[in-house]
Enzyme design. Structure first.
Site, PDB file in Angstrom:
ATOM      1  N   GLY A 199      24.502 -50.628  -1.134  1.00  0.00           N
ATOM      2  CA  GLY A 199      25.653 -50.953  -1.975  1.00  0.00           C
ATOM      3  C   GLY A 199      26.221 -52.318  -1.633  1.00  0.00           C
ATOM      4  O   GLY A 199      26.346 -52.651  -0.454  1.00  0.00           O
ATOM      5  N   ARG A 234      26.103 -66.850   3.787  1.00  0.00           N
ATOM      6  CA  ARG A 234      26.420 -68.261   4.055  1.00  0.00           C
ATOM      7  C   ARG A 234      26.358 -68.564   5.559  1.00  0.00           C
ATOM      8  O   ARG A 234      25.783 -69.576   5.989  1.00  0.00           O
ATOM      9  CB  ARG A 234      27.822 -68.567   3.515  1.00  0.00           C
ATOM     10  CG  ARG A 234      28.394 -69.917   3.912  1.00  0.00           C
ATOM     11  CD  ARG A 234      29.801 -70.030   3.313  1.00  0.00           C
ATOM     12  NE  ARG A 234      30.477 -71.254   3.697  1.00  0.00           N
ATOM     13  CZ  ARG A 234      31.236 -71.382   4.782  1.00  0.00           C
ATOM     14  NH1 ARG A 234      31.371 -70.355   5.622  1.00  0.00           N
ATOM     15  NH2 ARG A 234      31.838 -72.518   5.048  1.00  0.00           N
ATOM     16  N   ALA A 235      26.916 -67.646   6.349  1.00  0.00           N
ATOM     17  CA  ALA A 235      26.950 -67.862   7.800  1.00  0.00           C
ATOM     18  C   ALA A 235      25.531 -67.847   8.381  1.00  0.00           C
ATOM     19  O   ALA A 235      25.199 -68.666   9.250  1.00  0.00           O
ATOM     20  CB  ALA A 235      27.814 -66.793   8.457  1.00  0.00           C
ATOM     21  N   ARG A 248      18.585 -50.354  -3.733  1.00  0.00           N
ATOM     22  CA  ARG A 248      18.240 -49.255  -2.823  1.00  0.00           C
ATOM     23  C   ARG A 248      16.766 -48.984  -3.103  1.00  0.00           C
ATOM     24  O   ARG A 248      16.428 -48.383  -4.115  1.00  0.00           O
ATOM     25  CB  ARG A 248      19.098 -48.025  -3.122  1.00  0.00           C
ATOM     26  CG  ARG A 248      20.606 -48.251  -2.966  1.00  0.00           C
ATOM     27  CD  ARG A 248      21.358 -46.949  -3.051  1.00  0.00           C
ATOM     28  NE  ARG A 248      22.789 -47.123  -3.301  1.00  0.00           N
ATOM     29  CZ  ARG A 248      23.714 -47.313  -2.357  1.00  0.00           C
ATOM     30  NH1 ARG A 248      23.372 -47.387  -1.096  1.00  0.00           N
ATOM     31  NH2 ARG A 248      24.982 -47.440  -2.690  1.00  0.00           N
ATOM     32  N   SER A 249      15.891 -49.463  -2.222  1.00  0.00           N
ATOM     33  CA  SER A 249      14.449 -49.464  -2.506  1.00  0.00           C
ATOM     34  C   SER A 249      13.787 -48.140  -2.131  1.00  0.00           C
ATOM     35  O   SER A 249      13.818 -47.720  -0.974  1.00  0.00           O
ATOM     36  CB  SER A 249      13.779 -50.605  -1.727  1.00  0.00           C
ATOM     37  OG  SER A 249      12.381 -50.509  -1.854  1.00  0.00           O
ATOM     38  N   ASP A 258      23.761 -47.876   6.632  1.00  0.00           N
ATOM     39  CA  ASP A 258      22.826 -47.068   7.429  1.00  0.00           C
ATOM     40  C   ASP A 258      21.417 -46.989   6.805  1.00  0.00           C
ATOM     41  O   ASP A 258      20.425 -47.025   7.528  1.00  0.00           O
ATOM     42  CB  ASP A 258      23.393 -45.673   7.728  1.00  0.00           C
ATOM     43  CG  ASP A 258      23.881 -44.947   6.489  1.00  0.00           C
ATOM     44  OD1 ASP A 258      23.805 -45.522   5.386  1.00  0.00           O
ATOM     45  OD2 ASP A 258      24.328 -43.793   6.626  1.00  0.00           O
ATOM     46  N   GLY A 259      21.330 -46.916   5.474  1.00  0.00           N
ATOM     47  CA  GLY A 259      20.007 -46.878   4.834  1.00  0.00           C
ATOM     48  C   GLY A 259      19.238 -48.165   5.102  1.00  0.00           C
ATOM     49  O   GLY A 259      18.034 -48.150   5.412  1.00  0.00           O
ATOM     50  N   THR A 265      29.112 -52.725   4.475  1.00  0.00           N
ATOM     51  CA  THR A 265      29.330 -51.567   3.600  1.00  0.00           C
ATOM     52  C   THR A 265      30.824 -51.313   3.541  1.00  0.00           C
ATOM     53  O   THR A 265      31.511 -51.443   4.565  1.00  0.00           O
ATOM     54  CB  THR A 265      28.610 -50.299   4.108  1.00  0.00           C
ATOM     55  OG1 THR A 265      29.185 -49.157   3.444  1.00  0.00           O
ATOM     56  CG2 THR A 265      28.728 -50.086   5.598  1.00  0.00           C
ATOM     57  N   ILE A 266      31.304 -50.926   2.367  1.00  0.00           N
ATOM     58  CA  ILE A 266      32.756 -50.649   2.292  1.00  0.00           C
ATOM     59  C   ILE A 266      33.118 -49.373   3.052  1.00  0.00           C
ATOM     60  O   ILE A 266      34.270 -49.145   3.352  1.00  0.00           O
ATOM     61  CB  ILE A 266      33.252 -50.546   0.826  1.00  0.00           C
ATOM     62  CG1 ILE A 266      32.612 -49.360   0.100  1.00  0.00           C
ATOM     63  CG2 ILE A 266      33.027 -51.852   0.089  1.00  0.00           C
ATOM     64  CD1 ILE A 266      33.333 -48.980  -1.183  1.00  0.00           C
ATOM     65  N   ASP A 267      32.112 -48.551   3.390  1.00  0.00           N
ATOM     66  CA  ASP A 267      32.400 -47.229   3.972  1.00  0.00           C
ATOM     67  C   ASP A 267      32.873 -47.259   5.427  1.00  0.00           C
ATOM     68  O   ASP A 267      33.455 -46.293   5.905  1.00  0.00           O
ATOM     69  CB  ASP A 267      31.145 -46.336   3.903  1.00  0.00           C
ATOM     70  CG  ASP A 267      30.809 -45.925   2.481  1.00  0.00           C
ATOM     71  OD1 ASP A 267      31.640 -46.148   1.582  1.00  0.00           O
ATOM     72  OD2 ASP A 267      29.707 -45.385   2.264  1.00  0.00           O
ATOM     73  N   ASP A 327      31.189 -46.872   8.075  1.00  0.00           N
ATOM     74  CA  ASP A 327      30.662 -45.690   8.762  1.00  0.00           C
ATOM     75  C   ASP A 327      29.518 -45.998   9.722  1.00  0.00           C
ATOM     76  O   ASP A 327      28.625 -45.187   9.898  1.00  0.00           O
ATOM     77  CB  ASP A 327      30.204 -44.647   7.729  1.00  0.00           C
ATOM     78  CG  ASP A 327      29.158 -45.193   6.765  1.00  0.00           C
ATOM     79  OD1 ASP A 327      28.963 -46.413   6.732  1.00  0.00           O
ATOM     80  OD2 ASP A 327      28.533 -44.386   6.049  1.00  0.00           O
ATOM     81  N   GLY A 353      33.353 -43.084  -0.438  1.00  0.00           N
ATOM     82  CA  GLY A 353      33.105 -42.596   0.912  1.00  0.00           C
ATOM     83  C   GLY A 353      32.303 -41.313   0.807  1.00  0.00           C
ATOM     84  O   GLY A 353      32.848 -40.219   0.784  1.00  0.00           O
ATOM     85  N   ARG A 354      30.992 -41.504   0.681  1.00  0.00           N
ATOM     86  CA  ARG A 354      30.099 -40.363   0.490  1.00  0.00           C
ATOM     87  C   ARG A 354      30.114 -39.448   1.714  1.00  0.00           C
ATOM     88  O   ARG A 354      30.180 -38.246   1.603  1.00  0.00           O
ATOM     89  CB  ARG A 354      28.682 -40.899   0.269  1.00  0.00           C
ATOM     90  CG  ARG A 354      27.809 -40.013  -0.533  1.00  0.00           C
ATOM     91  CD  ARG A 354      26.486 -40.657  -0.841  1.00  0.00           C
ATOM     92  NE  ARG A 354      26.265 -41.938  -0.214  1.00  0.00           N
ATOM     93  CZ  ARG A 354      25.562 -42.921  -0.766  1.00  0.00           C
ATOM     94  NH1 ARG A 354      25.042 -42.760  -1.948  1.00  0.00           N
ATOM     95  NH2 ARG A 354      25.368 -44.055  -0.127  1.00  0.00           N
ATOM     96  N   GLU A 390      35.371 -39.211  -1.734  1.00  0.00           N
ATOM     97  CA  GLU A 390      34.264 -38.748  -2.591  1.00  0.00           C
ATOM     98  C   GLU A 390      33.459 -37.604  -1.939  1.00  0.00           C
ATOM     99  O   GLU A 390      33.119 -36.622  -2.588  1.00  0.00           O
ATOM    100  CB  GLU A 390      33.385 -39.990  -2.770  1.00  0.00           C
ATOM    101  CG  GLU A 390      32.241 -39.927  -3.679  1.00  0.00           C
ATOM    102  CD  GLU A 390      31.415 -41.211  -3.527  1.00  0.00           C
ATOM    103  OE1 GLU A 390      31.778 -42.137  -2.766  1.00  0.00           O
ATOM    104  OE2 GLU A 390      30.371 -41.267  -4.185  1.00  0.00           O
TER     105      GLU A 390
HETATM  106  O1  F6P Z   1      27.842 -46.848   0.541  1.00  0.00           O
HETATM  107  C1  F6P Z   1      28.808 -47.452  -0.235  1.00  0.00           C
HETATM  108  C2  F6P Z   1      29.119 -46.610  -1.453  1.00  0.00           C
HETATM  109  O2  F6P Z   1      30.067 -47.314  -2.206  1.00  0.00           O
HETATM  110  C3  F6P Z   1      29.573 -45.174  -1.171  1.00  0.00           C
HETATM  111  O3  F6P Z   1      30.920 -45.073  -0.802  1.00  0.00           O
HETATM  112  C4  F6P Z   1      29.265 -44.520  -2.471  1.00  0.00           C
HETATM  113  O4  F6P Z   1      29.090 -43.135  -2.315  1.00  0.00           O
HETATM  114  C5  F6P Z   1      27.972 -45.177  -2.873  1.00  0.00           C
HETATM  115  O5  F6P Z   1      27.969 -46.449  -2.259  1.00  0.00           O
HETATM  116  C6  F6P Z   1      27.772 -45.325  -4.344  1.00  0.00           C
HETATM  117  O6  F6P Z   1      26.544 -45.935  -4.552  1.00  0.00           O
HETATM  118  P1  F6P Z   1      25.990 -46.424  -5.960  1.00  0.00           P
HETATM  119  O7  F6P Z   1      26.669 -47.694  -6.293  1.00  0.00           O
HETATM  120  O8  F6P Z   1      24.531 -46.621  -5.754  1.00  0.00           O
HETATM  121  O9  F6P Z   1      26.336 -45.357  -6.941  1.00  0.00           O
END
Ligand code: F6P
Length: 325
Positions: A13, A23-24, A74-75, A105-106, A128-130, A132, A173-174, A225
């Site tokens: 994501g 850039r950095a 996401r490959s 993490d992926g 990642t915005i999560d 985590d 936040g999955r 979420e």
């Molecule tokens: O991992 C970041 C995230 O925004 C999660 O919070 C959310 O569940 C997921 O990506 C959504 O992914 P996509 O944009 O592929 O639907």
């Protein structure tokens, strides 16, 4: 190994501040007189050989932009050994000695396998915005996303106040409740429903009853979420059945949380981590994530960053309970 060139990609994501990190990496690479390549569309682009040479000017004016100039994906193919073998070959064909991956993490799971199976030097930057990932206090994008959520909930609060309504607001936040917890505290939520906690309907009833005793007229419940209790419309139905007098609305913030210009904190972190990633590679490090803990740069093995759970601050949850009376 003496490095001559390195590549950078973004995967998973998108997150605000990924451009600042690109850039950095590019500027640090050039500072150390290395050739730098950008890989488009994450691991898909790596497998297909979608590389472009990047120069100092290639990354001008992107520091303040959301999204990722390299695009992301996401490959599915990179999850296969064949896909990773093709990707490794693309790097070898171009004599690229090291790879910086920016993602969650992926992304790191794939990077670890690429290093383990093919001996490619990889360093990860948490993006990642999560928030985590274990081994860093902040992932790039989390601060901006949280600020976006706070801005949105403040607006929702205006309507909640004006109409004496309850809003259930779903945030991203999955698997992790960092955004929900911080934004819930920052907006005075009545309750916060997190993936890390077994919240029950009875817990929500107790919060609502307490609010009613204290003559609260508008209420926000923030739900992550990936919470264990249920989807926001199902929760609204359940609460509406128990409290028919309540006017309950649902707002799902969705991908608005991933866009926009990165905050100052995300830009600063991305800049520091980008330089740290390049310097780590040049110092012979691989299979690690660079991070920031208590303001200090850290290095964590990718496997640890992925498999250890980033701890949510449950003290903050306690604080939210005290303050939401
Ligand atoms: O991992 C970041 C995230 O925004 C999660 O919070 C959310 O569940 C997921 O990506 C959504 O992914 P996509 O944009 O592929 O639907």
């Amino acid at each position: 190994m003496t490095f001559k060139s390195l590549a950078v990609l973004t995967s998973g994501g998108d997150a605000p501040g990924m451009n600042a990190a690109i850039r950095a990496v590019v500027r640090a690479g050039i500072f150390y007189k290395k050739e730098v390549f950008g890989v488009h569309r994450g691991y898909d682009g790596l497998i297909e050989g979608d590389f472009t040479p990047l120069h100092s000017k290639s990354v001008k004016n992107i520091l303040s932009q959301g999204g990722t100039m390299l695009k992301s994906a996401r490959s599915a193919e990179f999850r296969t050994p064949e896909g990773r073998a093709k990707a490794a070959q693309q790097l070898r064909d171009r004599n690229i000695d090291g790879l910086v991956v920016i993602g969650g993490d992926g992304t790191f799971t794939g990077a670890h396998l690429l290093s383990e199976e093919h001996g490619i030097a990889v360093v990860g930057i948490p993006g990642t915005i999560d928030n985590d990932l274990f081994g860093t206090d902040y992932t790039i994008g989390y601060d901006t996303a949280t600020n976006t959520v706070v801005e949105c909930i403040d607006k929702i609060r205006d309507t909640a106040n004006s109409h004496n309504r309850m809003f259930i607001v779903e945030v991203m936040g999955r698997d992790a409740g960092f955004i929900a917890l911080s934004a819930g505290v920052a907006t005075g939520a009545l309750d916060i429903v997190l993936p890390e906690k077994n919240t029950t309907l009875e817990d929500l009833y107790a919060s609502i009853d307490r609010g009613a005793e204290n003559k609260k007229t508008s209420n926000i419940i923030v739900v992550a979420e990936g919470n264990r209790l249920g989807k926001p419309f199902d929760l609204a139905n359940a609460l509406g059945t128990k409290y028919p007098e309540l006017d309950i609305k649902v707002t799902i913030l969705g991908h608005i949380q991933r866009g926009g210009s990165p905050s100052a904190l995300d830009r600063v972190n991305a800049s520091q981590l980008g330089v740290a990633a390049v310097e780590s590679l040049l110092n012979g490090k691989s299979d690690i994530m660079v991070g920031m803990v208590n303001g200090q740069l850290t290095q964590t093995f990718l496997q640890q960053a992925i498999y250890n759970k980033a701890p949510l601050d449950m003290e903050l949850f306690r604080v939210s309970k005290i303050l939401s009376i």
